[in-house]
Motif scaffolding. Structure first.
Motif, PDB file in Angstrom:
ATOM      1  N   GLU A  10       0.305  -1.379  -0.391  1.00  0.00           N
ATOM      2  CA  GLU A  10      -0.117  -0.452  -0.305  1.00  0.00           C
ATOM      3  C   GLU A  10       0.792   1.462   0.212  1.00  0.00           C
ATOM      4  O   GLU A  10       2.081   1.656   0.815  1.00  0.00           O
ATOM      5  CB  GLU A  10      -0.701   0.341   1.545  1.00  0.00           C
ATOM      6  CG  GLU A  10      -2.062  -1.122   1.136  1.00  0.00           C
ATOM      7  CD  GLU A  10      -2.835  -0.804   2.238  1.00  0.00           C
ATOM      8  OE1 GLU A  10      -2.722  -0.319   3.388  1.00  0.00           O
ATOM      9  OE2 GLU A  10      -3.838  -1.861   2.747  1.00  0.00           O
ATOM     10  N   TRP A  11       0.525   2.321  -0.463  1.00  0.00           N
ATOM     11  CA  TRP A  11       1.018   3.566  -1.027  1.00  0.00           C
ATOM     12  C   TRP A  11       0.293   4.589  -0.315  1.00  0.00           C
ATOM     13  O   TRP A  11      -1.185   4.766  -0.518  1.00  0.00           O
ATOM     14  CB  TRP A  11       1.070   4.304  -2.066  1.00  0.00           C
ATOM     15  CG  TRP A  11       2.319   4.959  -2.200  1.00  0.00           C
ATOM     16  CD1 TRP A  11       1.948   6.621  -2.464  1.00  0.00           C
ATOM     17  CD2 TRP A  11       3.589   5.121  -2.428  1.00  0.00           C
ATOM     18  NE1 TRP A  11       2.619   6.853  -3.016  1.00  0.00           N
ATOM     19  CE2 TRP A  11       4.027   6.192  -3.023  1.00  0.00           C
ATOM     20  CE3 TRP A  11       3.944   4.800  -2.074  1.00  0.00           C
ATOM     21  CZ2 TRP A  11       5.013   7.151  -3.246  1.00  0.00           C
ATOM     22  CZ3 TRP A  11       5.385   4.707  -2.308  1.00  0.00           C
ATOM     23  CH2 TRP A  11       6.135   5.202  -2.667  1.00  0.00           C
TER      24      TRP A  11
ATOM     25  N   SER B 122       3.639  12.336  -5.639  1.00  0.00           N
ATOM     26  CA  SER B 122       3.530  10.691  -4.829  1.00  0.00           C
ATOM     27  C   SER B 122       3.065  10.150  -5.347  1.00  0.00           C
ATOM     28  O   SER B 122       2.659   8.984  -5.825  1.00  0.00           O
ATOM     29  CB  SER B 122       2.626  11.323  -3.520  1.00  0.00           C
ATOM     30  OG  SER B 122       3.815  10.149  -2.718  1.00  0.00           O
TER      31      SER B 122
ATOM     32  N   ALA C 194       3.051   6.555  -7.208  1.00  0.00           N
ATOM     33  CA  ALA C 194       2.322   5.259  -7.124  1.00  0.00           C
ATOM     34  C   ALA C 194       1.799   5.097  -9.020  1.00  0.00           C
ATOM     35  O   ALA C 194       1.624   3.512  -8.495  1.00  0.00           O
ATOM     36  CB  ALA C 194       1.179   5.292  -6.458  1.00  0.00           C
TER      37      ALA C 194
ATOM     38  N   MET D 117       0.555   1.032  -9.277  1.00  0.00           N
ATOM     39  CA  MET D 117      -0.837   0.472  -8.754  1.00  0.00           C
ATOM     40  C   MET D 117      -1.716   1.324  -9.056  1.00  0.00           C
ATOM     41  O   MET D 117      -2.056   2.239 -10.331  1.00  0.00           O
ATOM     42  CB  MET D 117       0.177   1.806  -7.297  1.00  0.00           C
ATOM     43  CG  MET D 117       1.292   1.052  -6.383  1.00  0.00           C
ATOM     44  SD  MET D 117       1.301   1.915  -5.159  1.00  0.00           S
ATOM     45  CE  MET D 117       2.523   0.756  -4.306  1.00  0.00           C
TER      46      MET D 117
ATOM     47  N   LYS E  87      -5.769   3.127  -7.635  1.00  0.00           N
ATOM     48  CA  LYS E  87      -5.664   3.725  -6.272  1.00  0.00           C
ATOM     49  C   LYS E  87      -7.387   3.188  -6.310  1.00  0.00           C
ATOM     50  O   LYS E  87      -8.397   2.690  -6.919  1.00  0.00           O
ATOM     51  CB  LYS E  87      -6.704   5.064  -7.080  1.00  0.00           C
ATOM     52  CG  LYS E  87      -7.620   5.836  -5.897  1.00  0.00           C
ATOM     53  CD  LYS E  87      -7.877   7.606  -6.437  1.00  0.00           C
ATOM     54  CE  LYS E  87      -8.518   8.581  -5.632  1.00  0.00           C
ATOM     55  NZ  LYS E  87      -8.414   9.556  -6.165  1.00  0.00           N
TER      56      LYS E  87
ATOM     57  N   TRP F  16      -3.775   3.959  -2.415  1.00  0.00           N
ATOM     58  CA  TRP F  16      -3.035   3.127  -3.529  1.00  0.00           C
ATOM     59  C   TRP F  16      -2.610   1.646  -3.551  1.00  0.00           C
ATOM     60  O   TRP F  16      -1.551   1.683  -1.891  1.00  0.00           O
ATOM     61  CB  TRP F  16      -1.840   4.097  -4.156  1.00  0.00           C
ATOM     62  CG  TRP F  16      -2.654   4.917  -5.086  1.00  0.00           C
ATOM     63  CD1 TRP F  16      -2.796   6.065  -4.127  1.00  0.00           C
ATOM     64  CD2 TRP F  16      -2.892   5.686  -5.995  1.00  0.00           C
ATOM     65  NE1 TRP F  16      -3.531   7.765  -5.006  1.00  0.00           N
ATOM     66  CE2 TRP F  16      -3.268   6.936  -6.550  1.00  0.00           C
ATOM     67  CE3 TRP F  16      -2.791   5.132  -7.288  1.00  0.00           C
ATOM     68  CZ2 TRP F  16      -4.247   7.419  -7.579  1.00  0.00           C
ATOM     69  CZ3 TRP F  16      -2.892   5.708  -8.984  1.00  0.00           C
ATOM     70  CH2 TRP F  16      -3.259   6.503  -8.887  1.00  0.00           C
ATOM     71  N   SER F  17      -2.703   0.900  -4.408  1.00  0.00           N
ATOM     72  CA  SER F  17      -1.410  -0.639  -3.951  1.00  0.00           C
ATOM     73  C   SER F  17      -1.420  -1.316  -4.978  1.00  0.00           C
ATOM     74  O   SER F  17      -1.786  -0.740  -6.115  1.00  0.00           O
ATOM     75  CB  SER F  17      -2.455  -1.165  -2.804  1.00  0.00           C
ATOM     76  OG  SER F  17      -3.624  -1.485  -3.650  1.00  0.00           O
TER      77      SER F  17
END
Length: 186
Positions: free
Chosen positions: A131-132, A141, A145, A150, A152, A172-173
């Motif tokens: 995750e972010w 940033s 991502a 990544m 959202k 985000w991942s």
């Protein structure tokens, strides 16, 4: 100590350890205002004692296999960092984070550091989901991502109290299979 090259420009990723508290504090001081726009780190690292305490906390996380912190060096100077704020081996999840001094923004250092650390997490440690968490106002940033492949996942409305004000956070991942697809495209 080991160092991983971040490309042909001499930038490196290295672990940050408590004995580097002075260098870490100097780095935070150089970028305090810029870093603090979206990251609470400058409010935590205020002096040598708090710098050492922060790095000790990550040394303990490393020993417990629950987190990692790395510094980004450019031209021999610590200019940023990349961390796994959370690392849950049992659940196979991690949360990544980053920061940079303004003098090195735009050089791709965070993206390159993220690729190394996330790849280690996925391929070596077996992490399935990284995750972010990011402020919706932090366009650089969010761009990282996206470059990392990544997706959202959503927005946590007013979930983060920072400097007396509530802020939204985007999550985000990237999942391991998607990471491998994105990695192959680089």
């Amino acid at each position: 100590m080991y160092a991983a090259s971040l490309g042909g420009d001499g930038a490196e990723l290295r672990p940050l350890e408590p004995w580097q508290a002075g260098e870490f504090l100097a780095h935070i001081d150089r970028g305090r205002e810029f870093i603090g726009q979206h990251n609470g780190l400058p409010d935590v690292v205020r002096d040598l004692e708090s710098s050492a305490a922060f790095l000790r906390a990550y040394a303990e996380k490393t020993a417990a296999d629950s987190g990692r912190i790395h510094g980004i060096w450019a031209d021999g100077t610590l200019v940023g960092g990349f961390l796994l704020r959370k690392l849950d081996i049992e659940q196979r999840t991690a949360e990544a984070g980053c920061w940079l001094e303004p003098s090195v923004v735009g050089r791709g250092l965070v993206t390159r550091a993220a690729r190394l650390v996330i790849d280690w997490a996925v391929e070596v440690r077996g992490i399935h989901r990284v995750e972010w968490w990011v402020s919706p106002d932090n366009a650089p940033s969010i761009a990282v991502a996206r470059r990392l492949g990544m997706t959202k996942d959503g927005v946590l409305r007013e979930s983060y109290l920072y400097r007396g004000k509530r802020h939204d956070e985007e999550i985000w991942s990237v999942l391991a299979p998607d990471w491998r697809v994105a990695k192959a495209a680089w």
